[in-house]
Design an enzyme around this catalytic site. Structure first.
Site, PDB file in Angstrom:
ATOM      1  N   HIS A   1      -1.880   4.562  -5.224  1.00  0.00           N
ATOM      2  CA  HIS A   1      -0.730   5.009  -6.016  1.00  0.00           C
ATOM      3  C   HIS A   1       0.412   4.443  -5.994  1.00  0.00           C
ATOM      4  O   HIS A   1       1.428   5.579  -7.797  1.00  0.00           O
ATOM      5  CB  HIS A   1      -1.012   6.212  -4.729  1.00  0.00           C
ATOM      6  CG  HIS A   1       0.110   6.619  -3.843  1.00  0.00           C
ATOM      7  ND1 HIS A   1       0.025   5.248  -2.143  1.00  0.00           N
ATOM      8  CD2 HIS A   1       1.279   7.159  -3.741  1.00  0.00           C
ATOM      9  CE1 HIS A   1       0.956   5.839  -1.726  1.00  0.00           C
ATOM     10  NE2 HIS A   1       2.204   6.410  -2.676  1.00  0.00           N
TER      11      HIS A   1
ATOM     12  N   HIS B   1       7.161  10.392  -6.818  1.00  0.00           N
ATOM     13  CA  HIS B   1       7.107   8.917  -6.492  1.00  0.00           C
ATOM     14  C   HIS B   1       5.897   9.164  -5.881  1.00  0.00           C
ATOM     15  O   HIS B   1       5.006   7.540  -5.090  1.00  0.00           O
ATOM     16  CB  HIS B   1       7.962   8.393  -4.773  1.00  0.00           C
ATOM     17  CG  HIS B   1       7.015   9.779  -3.610  1.00  0.00           C
ATOM     18  ND1 HIS B   1       7.468  11.068  -3.669  1.00  0.00           N
ATOM     19  CD2 HIS B   1       6.740   8.848  -2.882  1.00  0.00           C
ATOM     20  CE1 HIS B   1       7.369  11.361  -2.361  1.00  0.00           C
ATOM     21  NE2 HIS B   1       6.315  10.471  -1.791  1.00  0.00           N
ATOM     22  N   ASP B   2       4.780   9.892  -5.320  1.00  0.00           N
ATOM     23  CA  ASP B   2       2.988  10.068  -5.506  1.00  0.00           C
ATOM     24  C   ASP B   2       2.613  10.622  -6.575  1.00  0.00           C
ATOM     25  O   ASP B   2       1.307  11.144  -5.877  1.00  0.00           O
ATOM     26  CB  ASP B   2       3.107  11.052  -4.185  1.00  0.00           C
ATOM     27  CG  ASP B   2       3.344   9.659  -2.424  1.00  0.00           C
ATOM     28  OD1 ASP B   2       3.507   9.317  -3.117  1.00  0.00           O
ATOM     29  OD2 ASP B   2       3.034  10.449  -1.653  1.00  0.00           O
TER      30      ASP B   2
ATOM     31  N   LYS C   1      -1.070   9.316  -6.918  1.00  0.00           N
ATOM     32  CA  LYS C   1      -2.132   9.188  -5.855  1.00  0.00           C
ATOM     33  C   LYS C   1      -2.668  10.436  -6.681  1.00  0.00           C
ATOM     34  O   LYS C   1      -5.124  10.738  -6.022  1.00  0.00           O
ATOM     35  CB  LYS C   1      -1.730  10.792  -4.345  1.00  0.00           C
ATOM     36  CG  LYS C   1      -0.854  10.047  -3.503  1.00  0.00           C
ATOM     37  CD  LYS C   1      -1.115  10.083  -1.947  1.00  0.00           C
ATOM     38  CE  LYS C   1      -0.737   9.527  -0.857  1.00  0.00           C
ATOM     39  NZ  LYS C   1      -0.043  10.558  -0.110  1.00  0.00           N
TER      40      LYS C   1
ATOM     41  N   ASP D   1      10.877   9.241   2.914  1.00  0.00           N
ATOM     42  CA  ASP D   1       9.334   9.282   2.265  1.00  0.00           C
ATOM     43  C   ASP D   1       8.912   9.346   4.326  1.00  0.00           C
ATOM     44  O   ASP D   1       7.600  10.429   4.807  1.00  0.00           O
ATOM     45  CB  ASP D   1       8.764   8.158   1.894  1.00  0.00           C
ATOM     46  CG  ASP D   1       6.684   9.010   1.394  1.00  0.00           C
ATOM     47  OD1 ASP D   1       6.239   9.394   0.911  1.00  0.00           O
ATOM     48  OD2 ASP D   1       6.116   7.439   1.333  1.00  0.00           O
TER      49      ASP D   1
ATOM     50  N   HIS E   1       6.236   1.654  -1.177  1.00  0.00           N
ATOM     51  CA  HIS E   1       6.184   1.437   0.054  1.00  0.00           C
ATOM     52  C   HIS E   1       6.391  -0.505   0.673  1.00  0.00           C
ATOM     53  O   HIS E   1       5.398  -1.064   1.827  1.00  0.00           O
ATOM     54  CB  HIS E   1       5.367   1.694  -0.121  1.00  0.00           C
ATOM     55  CG  HIS E   1       4.563   2.879   0.402  1.00  0.00           C
ATOM     56  ND1 HIS E   1       4.099   3.635   1.177  1.00  0.00           N
ATOM     57  CD2 HIS E   1       3.712   3.854  -0.938  1.00  0.00           C
ATOM     58  CE1 HIS E   1       3.806   5.186   1.261  1.00  0.00           C
ATOM     59  NE2 HIS E   1       3.622   5.022  -0.382  1.00  0.00           N
TER      60      HIS E   1
END
Ligand SMILES: [Fe+2]
Length: 348
Positions: free
Chosen positions: A247, A218-219, A222, A299, A271
């Site tokens: 991101h 998921h990240d 970044k 998260d 998000h």
């Protein structure tokens, strides 16, 4: 399709076994002559005197080829042919006809019969017609088996390539997190929490697998974030926050070529706020993919109980209270309910 039930054998099995022929004619003498001739040539022969017995035999024995008399009392061979072809498409059919019925026989070829033989029979011609029809059937089955083999091979290799690629991206995520003392192990912990929530919500095995990959990756976006902003020891400005939030979009674009749409969407929307108040959000409520709504809770919880450059970690109780407080606003209330259940189980 009846074929699968009557002949529950693989194509390989069908090719290996001795071929059984079914002679369908209302005249016993004709059946006997054909059976004698074809049995001498090594075929196993069954007989049927009418439509009903033909269908019963087809339903109970694997028949490679039917010699089907066109003119029979009751249901004729012409009427029976489409039933045989639709129920038993791997069974070859040779129509048996009087010389005067040639046009009818040709009509039968158009409806899927493999050949026709004329009465009175020339037994050598009958034998040749049977050999030809069985050879054609064998080739058809071999071709299908080869196609199946190729499809399975392609599927297997695609899966392997996907696994290698996802493994490499996962290693990249781990490397990215290892560089940062604040986020080390974050994706793995989020995955554990998300899977517990998915389990509580009764997700299917496939959805759980998608959730696993979505959580682990998921990240990944970044990678595009300015390290100075990410590690800034003070609160972020709105512009810096906006920069960090790209991101989700970048991450979805990175994985989209190799994962299914559900995983990419999960990452893209992780998000989003349930009530639509997230940054540049385009979908709201249950239109946000369930995986993303689960990921949002997992998260946020892990982020809250971890130290950040600009604040120290909350206690677990404080974090749970915060998740509860944001049910219906930032988070899906159903996911929060599942979260509270798993949290309760974990703490008791
Ligand atoms: Fe994120």
């Amino acid at each position: 399709m009846k074929q699968a039930n009557a002949n529950e054998k693989s194509i390989e099995g069908m090719l290996d076994q001795q071929e059984t022929l079914l002679i369908v004619d209302d005249e016993a003498a004709i059946r006997r002559v054909l059976c004698q001739k074809l049995s001498r040539e090594g075929y196993q022969c069954e007989e049927a005197d009418a439509a009903e017995q033909t269908l019963n035999t087809l339903a109970t024995s694997p028949i490679a080829l039917v010699i089907l008399d066109i003119k029979m009392p009751g249901k004729s061979g012409i009427e029976l042919l489409p039933e045989i072809k639709s129920g038993y498409p791997d069974t070859a059919v040779i129509m048996a006809t009087a010389v005067t019925d040639i046009n009818v026989a040709i009509q039968c070829l158009k409806q899927g019969a493999d050949d026709y033989i004329c009465k009175p029979f020339n037994l050598e011609e009958v034998s040749l017609a049977v050999q030809r029809a069985l050879e054609k059937r064998r080739l058809k089955l071999e071709l299908r088996e080869y196609q199946q083999f190729l499809e399975e091979k392609i599927e297997e290799q695609t899966g392997e390539i996907r696994k290698i690629f996802l493994g490499a991206i996962e290693a990249l995520v781990t490397a990215l997190e290892a560089k940062d003392k604040y986020t080390g192990g974050h994706s793995r912990r989020v995955t554990e929490i998300a899977l517990a929530l998915g389990n509580e919500l009764g997700l299917s095995a496939q959805d759980m697998e998608d959730l696993r990959w979505g959580s682990l990756l998921h990240d990944i976006g970044k990678i595009a974030i300015d390290q100075a902003i990410q590690n800034k020891p003070t609160r972020l400005t709105p512009e810096e926050y906006e920069h960090i939030m790209i991101h989700a979009h970048v991450g979805a674009d990175i994985v989209r070529p190799v994962v299914n749409g559900k995983i990419a969407e999960m990452i893209e929307h992780h998000h989003d706020h349930y009530n639509g108040s997230g940054l540049h959000q385009v979908i709201v409520g249950n239109n946000i993919p369930l995986g993303a709504r689960i990921l949002a809770v997992a998260d946020a919880f892990d982020a809250m109980i971890s130290d950040r450059p600009y604040r120290s970690a909350m206690s677990i109780t404080e974090a749970i209270d915060e998740i509860k407080r944001c049910a219906g606003t930032q988070f899906d209330p159903d996911v929060v309910a599942a979260f509270l259940k798993t949290a309760e189980t974990a703490t008791t």
